[in-house]
Enzyme design. Structure first.
Site, short mmCIF file in Angstrom:
data_model
loop_
_atom_site.label_atom_id
_atom_site.label_comp_id
_atom_site.label_asym_id
_atom_site.label_seq_id
_atom_site.Cartn_x
_atom_site.Cartn_y
_atom_site.Cartn_z
N GLU A 116 0.86 -1.19 0.00
CA GLU A 116 0.00 0.00 0.00
C GLU A 116 0.88 1.23 0.00
OE1 GLU A 116 -2.14 -0.26 3.64
OE2 GLU A 116 -3.44 -1.85 2.92
N LYS A 118 2.23 4.62 1.47
CA LYS A 118 2.29 5.15 2.83
C LYS A 118 1.90 6.63 2.73
CE LYS A 118 5.15 5.09 6.95
NZ LYS A 118 4.92 6.45 7.40
N ASP A 120 1.18 10.38 3.59
CA ASP A 120 1.90 11.28 4.48
C ASP A 120 0.92 12.28 5.09
OD1 ASP A 120 4.04 12.23 5.81
OD2 ASP A 120 4.96 13.25 4.11
N TYR A 239 -6.97 2.23 5.99
CA TYR A 239 -6.10 1.10 5.68
C TYR A 239 -6.06 -0.02 6.72
CZ TYR A 239 -3.06 4.32 8.27
OH TYR A 239 -2.56 5.19 9.18
N LYS A 326 10.62 3.62 3.15
CA LYS A 326 10.48 5.07 2.98
C LYS A 326 11.22 5.54 1.72
CE LYS A 326 9.93 7.49 6.70
NZ LYS A 326 9.03 8.36 7.37
N CYS A 420 21.04 48.90 -3.42
CA CYS A 420 19.74 48.42 -3.89
C CYS A 420 19.78 48.21 -5.41
CB CYS A 420 18.65 49.44 -3.53
SG CYS A 420 17.05 49.01 -4.22
N CYS A 423 17.39 51.04 -7.03
CA CYS A 423 17.59 52.49 -6.97
C CYS A 423 19.01 52.88 -6.59
CB CYS A 423 16.59 53.13 -6.00
SG CYS A 423 16.95 52.75 -4.28
N CYS A 438 16.39 48.25 1.80
CA CYS A 438 16.72 49.48 1.08
C CYS A 438 16.01 50.60 1.83
CB CYS A 438 16.22 49.42 -0.36
SG CYS A 438 16.24 51.04 -1.14
N CYS A 444 12.54 54.62 -3.99
CA CYS A 444 12.85 53.33 -4.62
C CYS A 444 11.59 52.81 -5.34
CB CYS A 444 13.31 52.36 -3.52
SG CYS A 444 13.73 50.74 -4.15
S1 IVH Z 1 -0.66 0.42 8.72
C1 IVH Z 1 0.35 -1.38 13.07
N1 IVH Z 1 -0.84 1.49 6.36
O1 IVH Z 1 2.35 5.25 8.98
C2 IVH Z 1 0.57 -0.24 12.16
N2 IVH Z 1 0.02 2.83 8.12
O2 IVH Z 1 4.55 4.25 11.15
C3 IVH Z 1 -0.56 -0.05 11.24
N3 IVH Z 1 0.55 5.14 7.42
O3 IVH Z 1 0.95 5.51 12.17
C4 IVH Z 1 -0.30 1.04 10.27
N4 IVH Z 1 -0.04 4.92 5.33
O4 IVH Z 1 -0.07 6.90 10.32
C5 IVH Z 1 -0.47 1.69 7.64
N5 IVH Z 1 -1.09 2.30 4.20
C6 IVH Z 1 -0.74 2.50 5.46
C7 IVH Z 1 -0.24 3.73 5.92
C8 IVH Z 1 0.13 3.87 7.26
C9 IVH Z 1 0.42 5.75 6.24
C10 IVH Z 1 1.09 5.78 8.66
C11 IVH Z 1 0.24 5.60 9.88
C12 IVH Z 1 1.11 4.94 10.90
C13 IVH Z 1 2.48 5.15 10.36
C14 IVH Z 1 3.32 3.94 10.68
#
Ligand code: IVH
Length: 698
Positions: A116, A118, A120, A239, A326, A420, A423, A438, A444
């Site tokens: 999946e 991640k 942000d 998720y 990451k 400047c 000017c 300035c 100016c």
């Molecule tokens: S699963 C037991 N799935 O990443 C942990 N986390 O360090 C279950 N996050 O606190 C988390 N996308 O805020 C999961 N597809 C995803 C995610 C996700 C972002 C974040 C979430 C979590 C942190 C994990």
């Protein structure tokens, strides 16, 4: 309008609720809207109207909750039923292969992964009982978080009532609240325009902008006023599902079920048979992620089978069945062609790096901020250097380092300008300040034009028949040098005025000249501005840090330009929200003879220099006449400014400190100790908000 009975209202509210929920689902979850935004808003408005008329019929899950309106002073701390763990992070393929090895050893049969994105943003846990959203809690420290249900209800992709009927009676679903990049950019643009109109320098503005969509989402979800949250356009991907005896065998199956109940689940989730397929997924998204409308900082890899997840279990901090890979912060290498110096309305100089165009995080970068001289020195920049630029979540790209291996041996460190660029005046740098200025305030060109542009802007004098181009034309023709010059423009001075406009890339230069119609429009716009209320005139003259709201507060407190001009530092500081910095800036402004002369010229031109009755809060009663109030602590019905206005609207007076002249002290939550003590000492009655409400008739 036809009277409606309660029974009819109830029926209509039910119809509207189900219709709106259905459209919401189509729009936010299926991404296939069935009606226009306008028609949708009309349905919602009708519902809000009916609920206002019959408040007892409004349910906590009503779609009217989407527009917000609840103010939470302090969020309740709630213990998580299932602790919110985090994931172990990795940045390398080797780490992932090690993870795969551990999983294989821990399980004795076949398994599959789910990959999946991640997201942000900020983690959120949503509890549903009987298909209704009951509670939304932030991660907090993982054991307990803050209850932010009212704010979460404004997020339109989160269902308030679930679809279908095959959902568990009670469950928790977790996901990530995000701010799409488009909303983030829009909010920052608004903040930046406002601060720039208020006289803040580029550097100060950069400090105040939302830093990245994640911070923005985190800040927004903890805002006190849910109506503001509603306007910020947050989104949410789910998720993970938690509950007792859930019937799903795999993670994917549980997400598909959640999708069918109306939750937004990412369409980019993929099942992978082995770690090599996982690595392919990573390679694809490492590149493709910049094309998504929101930020992602990696990929989460999870074992799909719920039984196998249970077999693997947890370490103290994180599950053994999942890991986060990451992405590296995106950076690119390019050539520093030059450094350009921009002069703002306040005279602040901002150095900007002119770069050879390079692709970075989905866009082409040609410029990077350098903030100030110290920054250039710290990086030891030299023209022609090969530099690394990063977007690392910040709005404007920045130079992070120089590639010294590619440096020309004969290059010299950049010498910061001393004069400047517009000017030629020697620049100044005040002690303790990073920015050069300035000082040629009245000579100016960008400073002069900038001040006039601010003066005519929408929230100031609103002379929309003039704009940046016309101001430049008038300035180049030596017709205006300061805002007050606008008021001595005449038909004869303007008609036929010419300006050459240099063409954009590939286009020819154009010559424009002012014709009768434009001239008349300009003159009538200027004439009409004489009626603009005093508080906006005060904003328009461009005192540094006196933005729209501060101008309004000063205008209401002092009532006239004369009074503000004569005000002492102490008097200024007595006004709510006026601190040292603003007070000093007001005093400085009126100390300068040229400013006083300009203010005088504007007065002679006939602008409004006094607060009109229209701008004053309307009187409601005189029940508080002859009484003086000190308010301390937080009230539930009003914020600090509102309560003061209400006191005045009922004929009362406000005091900032308790004295023998105080009639009542109104104490809210967490009142100031010293005020309460002093009131007790002086035998002044201390009343609570309810008593105050009774005094003004509820
Ligand atoms: S699963 C037991 N799935 O990443 C942990 N986390 O360090 C279950 N996050 O606190 C988390 N996308 O805020 C999961 N597809 C995803 C995610 C996700 C972002 C974040 C979430 C979590 C942190 C994990």
């Amino acid at each position: 309008m036809k009277e409606i009975t309660k029974a009819e209202a109830q029926k209509r509210i039910e119809e509207l609720t189900s219709e709106i929920n259905e459209h919401n689902y189509k729009y936010y979850v299926q991404a296939s809207p069935a009606i226009s935004d306008y028609d949708f808003d009309m349905l919602l408005e009708e519902l809000i109207r009916l609920e206002k008329q019959f408040p007892e019929l409004a349910s906590p899950e009503s779609p009217s909750q989407r527009v917000g309106g609840t103010v939470t002073k302090e969020f309740n701390s709630v213990k998580h039923k299932y602790p919110m763990l985090s994931l172990s992070n990795t940045y390398s393929e080797q780490d992932l292969r090690d993870f795969d090895e551990r999983v294989r050893k821990g399980l004795d049969n076949e398994f599959q992964y789910i990959c999946e994105l991640k997201f942000d943003g900020v983690a959120i846990g949503l509890t549903y009982v009987d298909g209704k959203l009951k509670q939304a809690v932030t991660r907090g420290d993982g054991v307990q978080g803050d209850e932010v249900t009212a704010n979460v209800k404004t997020i339109r992709s989160i269902p308030l009532v679930l679809h279908g009927d095959d959902y568990p009676k009670e469950f928790e679903i977790r996901g990530e609240i995000l701010m799409p990049r488009s909303s983030f950019d829009k909010i920052n643009k608004e903040i930046s325009e406002q601060l720039s109109e208020d006289g803040y320098s580029e550097d100060e503005i950069a400090d105040r902008l939302l830093k990245n969509p994640r911070n923005a989402a985190a800040g927004t979800i903890k805002m006190q006023d849910s109506a503001v949250v509603a306007k910020r356009n947050l989104d949410c991907f789910l998720y993970a599902l938690y509950g007792e005896n859930l019937p799903y065998e795999t993670h994917q199956e549980s997400l598909e079920a959640a999708h069918s109940w109306g939750f937004k689940i990412s369409e980019h989730t993929k099942r992978c048979k082995n770690i090599d397929e996982v690595l392919d997924y990573l390679a694809v998204w490492e590149k493709k992620r910049t094309k998504l409308p929101f930020d992602t900082d990696g990929v989460v890899i999870k074992v799909d089978s719920i039984r196998q997840q249970k077999d693997l279990g947890f370490t103290a901090k994180s599950p053994r069945w999942a890991i986060a890979y990451k992405f590296k912060a995106e950076s690119a290498s390019t050539t520093l062609l030059d450094i350009i110096y921009q002069v703002g309305r306040t005279g602040a100089i901002t150095p900007v790096a002119d770069l050879k165009a390079v692709a970075l995080a989905g866009s082409t970068v040609r410029r990077a901020t350098l903030h100030n001289a110290d920054q250039i020195e710290k990086l030891d920049l030299r023209i022609g250097d090969q530099v690394f630029v990063e977007k690392g979540g910040e709005v404007i790209p920045k130079i992070t380092a120089v590639d010294l291996s590619k440096r020309d041996l004969f290059s010299h460190p950049v010498k910061y300008i001393t004069k400047c660029p517009e000017c030629g005046t020697e620049l100044e740098r005040k002690e303790g300040e990073a920015q050069h200025y300035c000082p040629n305030v009245n000579g100016c060109p960008p400073q002069i034009k900038g001040r006039i542009e601010h003066f005519i802007s929408r929230k100031a004098m609103n002379i929309d028949s003039l704009g940046e181009g016309k101001i430049e034309m008038l300035f180049d023709n030596k017709l205006i040098h300061r805002p007050s010059d606008l008021y001595s423009l005449t038909y004869d001075k303007l008609i036929g005025l010419e300006k050459i406009i240099s063409g954009e890339e590939g286009e020819k230069a154009k010559k424009i000249s002012l014709q009768e119609k434009s001239v008349k429009k300009i003159l009538s716009g200027i004439e009409e501005s004489k009626a603009v209320p005093f508080e906006r005139v005060l904003y328009a003259i461009g005192i540094r840090y006196v933005g729209e709201t501060v101008a309004k507060k000063l205008a209401i407190a002092f009532k006239s330009m004369d009074a503000i001009e004569k005000a002492s530092s102490e008097q200024l500081l007595q006004v709510e929200e006026i601190g040292e910095k603003i007070a000093e800036s007001v005093l400085e402004y009126f100390k300068v003879a040229a400013n006083r002369k300009e203010v005088e010229a504007l007065r002679n031109a006939g602008l409004q220099f006094e607060l009109s009755a229209d701008s004053m809060p309307k009187m409601i009663s005189n029940v508080l006449e002859g009484k003086s109030f000190v308010v301390t602590g937080t009230l539930t019905n009003f914020d600090r400014d509102q309560v003061k206005v209400v006191i005045e609207q009922h004929g009362g007076k406000n005091q900032s400190g308790v004295s023998a002249k105080t009639t009542f002290v109104v104490a809210g939550e967490k009142p100031g100790d010293s005020k309460i003590e002093k009131a007790k000492k002086l035998n002044i009655p201390i009343i609570d908000e309810d008593e105050f409400m009774k005094m003004i008739g509820g």
